[in-house]
Write an enzyme that holds these catalytic residues in place. Structure first.
Site, PDB file in Angstrom:
ATOM      1  N   GLY B  11       0.845  -1.198   0.000  1.00 42.16           N
ATOM      2  CA  GLY B  11       0.000   0.000   0.000  1.00 42.16           C
ATOM      3  C   GLY B  11       0.872   1.236   0.000  1.00 42.16           C
ATOM      4  CB  ALA B  12       2.016   3.385  -2.407  1.00 48.62           C
ATOM      5  N   GLY B  14      -0.725   7.310   2.488  1.00 47.53           N
ATOM      6  CA  GLY B  14       0.049   8.039   3.496  1.00 47.53           C
ATOM      7  C   GLY B  14       0.755   7.138   4.494  1.00 47.53           C
ATOM      8  CG  PHE B 116     -12.016  19.465  10.936  1.00 44.45           C
ATOM      9  CD1 PHE B 116     -11.510  20.333   9.985  1.00 44.45           C
ATOM     10  CD2 PHE B 116     -12.508  18.233  10.525  1.00 44.45           C
ATOM     11  CE1 PHE B 116     -11.501  19.975   8.643  1.00 44.45           C
ATOM     12  CE2 PHE B 116     -12.494  17.868   9.188  1.00 44.45           C
ATOM     13  CZ  PHE B 116     -11.991  18.737   8.245  1.00 44.45           C
ATOM     14  CG  ASP B 217      -7.603  -5.187  -1.470  1.00 49.37           C
ATOM     15  OD1 ASP B 217      -8.791  -5.487  -1.682  1.00 49.37           O
ATOM     16  OD2 ASP B 217      -6.947  -4.429  -2.215  1.00 49.37           O
ATOM     17  CD  GLN B 236     -16.221   9.166  10.588  1.00 50.79           C
ATOM     18  OE1 GLN B 236     -15.305   9.522   9.847  1.00 50.79           O
ATOM     19  NE2 GLN B 236     -16.265   9.462  11.863  1.00 50.79           N
ATOM     20  CG  HIS B 238     -18.085  12.753   5.953  1.00 51.65           C
ATOM     21  ND1 HIS B 238     -18.786  13.908   5.683  1.00 51.65           N
ATOM     22  CD2 HIS B 238     -16.849  13.153   6.338  1.00 51.65           C
ATOM     23  CE1 HIS B 238     -17.998  14.952   5.880  1.00 51.65           C
ATOM     24  NE2 HIS B 238     -16.815  14.524   6.288  1.00 51.65           N
ATOM     25  CG  LEU B 248     -15.437  14.075   1.938  1.00 51.84           C
ATOM     26  CD1 LEU B 248     -16.398  13.602   2.995  1.00 51.84           C
ATOM     27  CD2 LEU B 248     -14.005  13.708   2.324  1.00 51.84           C
ATOM     28  CD  GLU B 251     -15.990  17.079  10.550  1.00 52.78           C
ATOM     29  OE1 GLU B 251     -16.339  15.919  10.284  1.00 52.78           O
ATOM     30  OE2 GLU B 251     -15.342  17.369  11.557  1.00 52.78           O
ATOM     31  NE  ARG B 290     -15.858  13.601   9.638  1.00 56.79           N
ATOM     32  CZ  ARG B 290     -14.694  13.361   9.052  1.00 56.79           C
ATOM     33  NH1 ARG B 290     -14.245  12.118   8.920  1.00 56.79           N
ATOM     34  NH2 ARG B 290     -13.969  14.359   8.594  1.00 56.79           N
ATOM     35  CG  HIS B 361     -15.677   9.350   5.300  1.00 51.69           C
ATOM     36  ND1 HIS B 361     -15.233   9.782   4.072  1.00 51.69           N
ATOM     37  CD2 HIS B 361     -14.920   9.996   6.216  1.00 51.69           C
ATOM     38  CE1 HIS B 361     -14.244  10.654   4.244  1.00 51.69           C
ATOM     39  NE2 HIS B 361     -14.026  10.791   5.522  1.00 51.69           N
ATOM     40  CD  GLU B 392     -10.414   3.775   5.936  1.00 53.13           C
ATOM     41  OE1 GLU B 392      -9.878   4.617   5.199  1.00 53.13           O
ATOM     42  OE2 GLU B 392     -11.608   3.466   5.870  1.00 53.13           O
ATOM     43  NE  ARG B 403     -11.326   8.788  10.328  1.00 51.69           N
ATOM     44  CZ  ARG B 403     -11.497   9.928   9.658  1.00 51.69           C
ATOM     45  NH1 ARG B 403     -11.021  11.070  10.145  1.00 51.69           N
ATOM     46  NH2 ARG B 403     -12.138   9.935   8.505  1.00 51.69           N
ATOM     47  CB  SER B 408      -8.266   9.535   8.862  1.00 52.26           C
ATOM     48  OG  SER B 408      -8.491  10.674   8.075  1.00 52.26           O
ATOM     49  CG  LEU B 409      -5.390  13.283   6.330  1.00 50.37           C
ATOM     50  CD1 LEU B 409      -5.486  14.709   5.816  1.00 50.37           C
ATOM     51  CD2 LEU B 409      -4.788  12.387   5.257  1.00 50.37           C
TER      52      LEU B 409
END
Lengths: 232, 589
Positions: B11-12, B14, B116, B217, B236, B238, B248, B251, B290, B361, B392, B403, B408-409
């Site tokens: 996985g590529a 973040g 936020f 996956d 979640q 959103h 999306l 928010e 949320r 979301h 995630e 969350r 998440s970031l």
């Protein structure tokens, strides 16, 4: 509404290409990608194309739609103002199958311009300060999603192919050269001022038209040309 | 073909790139495998911001962030992990700036921050500006900045290599099996340490903000190998997906002052006056978390205050009103979402409200890990040597039952980095194992069955059935009845999946085959979600049971671990929630 969709096909086993035609009933608000997925689901499961986010931020589905480079997920059928939709791979890249082209060479090409921050000074303990005005100078070129629409729409790229640095790499170079935190312009200018660099751009504006992120690419290239003339 | 690397990152996005970057700073061989090109990853779709108590715009501190995250999680998040995340946050964000991330700036030139949902000052007093942002493309900038740094450090990428299985030597992970999309060849990647950073499972639902490639996956791969999944019932929704499309609307739109409006509130569009959230969450209003807002929206629609249509047509929606913000704020701070509204809905957000409805979301649950990203075999914290997960796909758990936006970031950069650091430690100590037999035998068999088994079931029939049954019966509101229906349907679809057939026999870029494999993974996720949701007889965070409307701390202040037993059988065990500082309290905003 009814549309006639012509999709380019290429079979790597036989090395033969053709167009397949499908007549579909669609909603004018459907994305072209929706139409392609409906064809794949309902008519021919063997059609190969890339997709991921489906709303114009991942850059997977750049293709030539009615003669113009577009993201299939960003064009609605009604935007085309045509009942005939012709879908082909983006040009100038090796076609691997149907609408899928070799993107390895595209990404390798971007690396020529050293597409990463080369800090002007060592990092301080907190963030580097940057004024709102300095940040605004390169805002536009940070939007690039590397879909390849610009580069593959460029006549110079289509003619000189991979030798030409190309608009996408110029956008990336712009994003760093005009970032007040960056100090790596010298090696980048070597590439940009080369015969296969900026001067192969003749301001044809195909790239600007093709960009799904509405980046003013020809203007960014103009900024780079001016910078190069002044600083080299 | 057999490859050998000290470390593999799958996985590529973040989390994967941040991990790879950490590994690349050491003298070890590292490969990143992704079924996409790195910059296509779904991190790039994240919009509004990344949370860190920098205090650049107003006083803030990591302890408030810690509290907000615990409360946002409905007290299900593990407080040791949350505390670490909120403390690491400051350094992790400054580091992103040092990597070159073009954050928006304050007048003093610092990283700009905005309010936020669920983020407050002084333990819930009022909203606080904590979300560090780069216009409304923060995820895009994180993804590209991390990719740039990986290019700089000459990280080796295997693009469009789809990982389908783990190589296990007893309890130890020895690498992965990958399918080369370009050629159809199966590759064996041996590694001392493997990081799974493959994202969530939003495509198990019909309306989602998630990419087509978000197909659970990593979770399914582990589940099939006997690794349990933690808290899968927590998904979640959103509040502000674009009507029908699910795309999306960040928010950040409400962080900048956007207001949700119902049918009775149309004359207030453009006025800036409170909408229905003003009464439901008097302190934070439209910036409630949320889960709270998504439920409120469903209730508005159920009680007939949707913009049009009746309660069960599925076509109901509300408005997100940005009109009072003015062109400058909308165009400068929310340019991308404005563009989406114009492109897909023909709505001009400066002049008219945007039709929105909740959209699937984010997966709070996933592969259980400890705070170093090490995957766990069971609820007693037994580690799977050599296997890591972050982002995630993983459940640390920092998000618990719900969350908060911007976390998440933060999760991906903090735990991608922590996982990378621990992998370095592990690689240093571990030896390469011996791979015996045919590690790719199972996958070769599966692919052969899909391609040549002569099955008559079709992906195009099964997939929408799964997505619809999950959306309707395992969505914002759930009950024993609805979840039983979801579970039974998914089990039936899993049976039918055994007979799936595909038309495409070509080896090169066989996207039909890939979609069939993805559907198999999604059915596993859907099954786990429905079973776990059926099992948890309380309402907490994003999991709202109409038949058990209250939170039940006595019985359910614990994580669920779902284990694969047999074809249609699972079993559960539980892990206590780690509570260090904040005792569970009623959750009022």
């Amino acid at each position: 509404m009814e549309v006639t969709v012509e999709i380019y096909r290429y079979d790597p086993d036989t090395e033969e290409s053709r167009f397949d035609t499908f007549v579909k009933e669609v909603d004018p608000k459907d994305r072209v990608l929706d139409v392609m997925m409906a064809i794949k689901d309902e008519d021919d499961g063997t059609i190969a194309f890339r997709k991921s986010c489906a709303h114009g931020v991942c850059g997977s589905d750049a293709m030539e739609i009615n003669g113009l480079n577009r993201l299939a997920c960003q064009v609605l059928v009604q935007d085309l103002k045509s009942k005939r939709i012709r879908i082909e791979p983006i040009r100038g890249m090796k076609v691997l199958r149907d609408l899928i082209v070799d993107m390895d060479s595209f990404f390798a090409g971007l690396e020529k311009v050293k597409p990463y921050l080369i800090p002007a000074e060592p990092a301080p303990a907190t963030e580097r300060l940057q004024s709102i005005g300095d940040r605004a100078i390169f805002d536009d070129t940070t939007k690039c999603i590397m879909c390849g629409s610009c580069t593959t729409s460029c006549p110079s790229f289509r003619w000189f192919n991979q030798d030409f640095v190309g608009p996408a790499a110029f956008v990336k170079a712009h994003r760093f050269i005009f970032d007040s935190r960056d100090g790596g312009n010298e090696p980048r200018l070597e590439i940009l001022d080369d015969k296969d660099g900026l001067w192969r751009c003749h301001s044809i504006f195909n790239c600007t038209d093709a960009c799904p992120r509405e980046i003013h690419i020809t203007k960014a290239i103009g900024d780079l040309k001016r910078y190069t003339v002044v600083h080299r | 073909m057999v490859h050998k690397f000290d470390a593999i990152v799958v996985g590529a996005g973040g989390a994967g790139l941040r991990c790879a970057l950490e590994l690349s700073q050491h003298n070890y061989s590292v490969a990143v495998l992704s079924k996409l090109y790195p910059v296509r990853s779904h991190t790039g779709a994240a919009q509004g911001g990344v949370g860190a108590a920098l205090g650049n715009e107003e006083p803030d501190n990591p302890e408030w962030h810690f509290f907000d995250t615990v409360k946002g999680s409905d007290y299900l998040g593990d407080q040791d992990a949350i505390e670490i995340m909120c403390e690491d946050a400051v350094e992790a964000i400054l580091e992103l700036e040092h990597f070159g991330l073009p954050f928006s700036r304050t007048p003093e030139g610092k990283i700009a921050q905005r309010p936020f949902g669920g983020h407050t000052k002084n333990f819930g007093e009022a909203p606080v500006k904590r979300a560090c942002y780069a216009a409304d493309r923060t995820g895009h900038m994180i993804l590209h900045t991390l990719f740039e740094q990986c290019v700089k450090n000459e990280v080796r990428f295997f693009n469009e290599f789809y990982v389908l299985d783990l190589i296990m030597d007893g309890d130890i992970c020895q690498g992965v099996i990958a399918f080369d999309l370009a050629t159809g060849e199966i590759h064996v990647f041996q590694a001392k340490a493997t990081m799974l950073a493959t994202g969530g499972h939003g495509r198990a639902f019909s309306v989602t903000s998630n990419a087509h490639t978000y197909t659970g996956d990593g979770m399914a791969i582990c589940f099939r190998r006997g690794i349990p999944m933690e808290d899968m019932e927590f998904v979640q929704f959103h509040p502000t997906g674009m009507r029908k499309l699910g795309i999306l609307i960040s928010e950040a739109a409400r962080g900048e002052g956007g207001i949700l409006r119902n049918r009775e509130d149309l004359e207030n569009i453009g006025s800036g006056k409170d909408g229905f959230m003003g009464a439901l969450a008097p302190t934070v209003k439209d910036l409630a978390p949320r889960d709270v807002i998504a439920r409120a929206m469903y209730n508005e629609i159920k009680e007939g205050r949707g913009i049009e249509g009746s309660g069960d047509t599925g076509s109901d929606y509300l408005y997100l009103d940005l009109v009072h913000l003015g062109a400058e704020i909308v165009n400068e701070r929310l340019p991308d979402i404005s563009h989406f509204a114009r492109t897909y809905l023909a709505v001009e957000p400066i002049k008219e409200p945007i039709p929105v409805q909740p959209t699937t979301h984010y997966a709070m649950g996933g592969i259980p890990t400890d705070i170093e990203g090490r995957v766990l075999w069971d609820a007693k914290n037994k580690v799977v040597p050599g296997l890591y997960a972050a982002g995630e796909v993983a459940c640390v758990s920092v998000h618990g039952a719900n969350r908060l936006g911007t976390n998440s970031l933060l999760d991906i950069v903090v735990f991608g980095r922590r996982g990378g650091k621990d992998m370095v430690r592990y690689i240093n100590e571990a030896e390469f194992g011996h791979i015996t037999g045919e590690p790719d035998g199972f996958i070769r068999g599966e692919i052969d069955r899909l391609q040549n088994g002569g099955g008559t079931e079709k992906v195009v029939d099964l997939r929408p059935e799964m997505q619809n049954v999950m959306m309707v019966n395992s969505g914002v509101f759930r009950s024993k009845e609805s979840l039983t229906k979801a579970r039974d349907t998914i089990l039936e679809l899993r049976q039918r999946y055994q007979k799936i057939g595909i038309q495409d026999k070509n080896a090169y870029f066989n996207t039909e085959l890939v979609e069939a494999i993805e559907l198999g993974f999604l059915l596993d996720s859907a099954w786990m979600i429905a079973e776990s949701a059926l099992h948890r007889t309380e309402s907490r965070g994003a999991h709202s049971r109409e038949d058990f409307p209250e939170r039940d701390d006595e019985k359910w202040l614990k994580h669920t671990f779902i284990h694969y037993e047999a074809d249609s059988k699972v079993k559960f065990d539980y892990k206590p929630v780690t509570i260090t500082k904040f005792k569970p309290k009623p959750r009022v905003y």
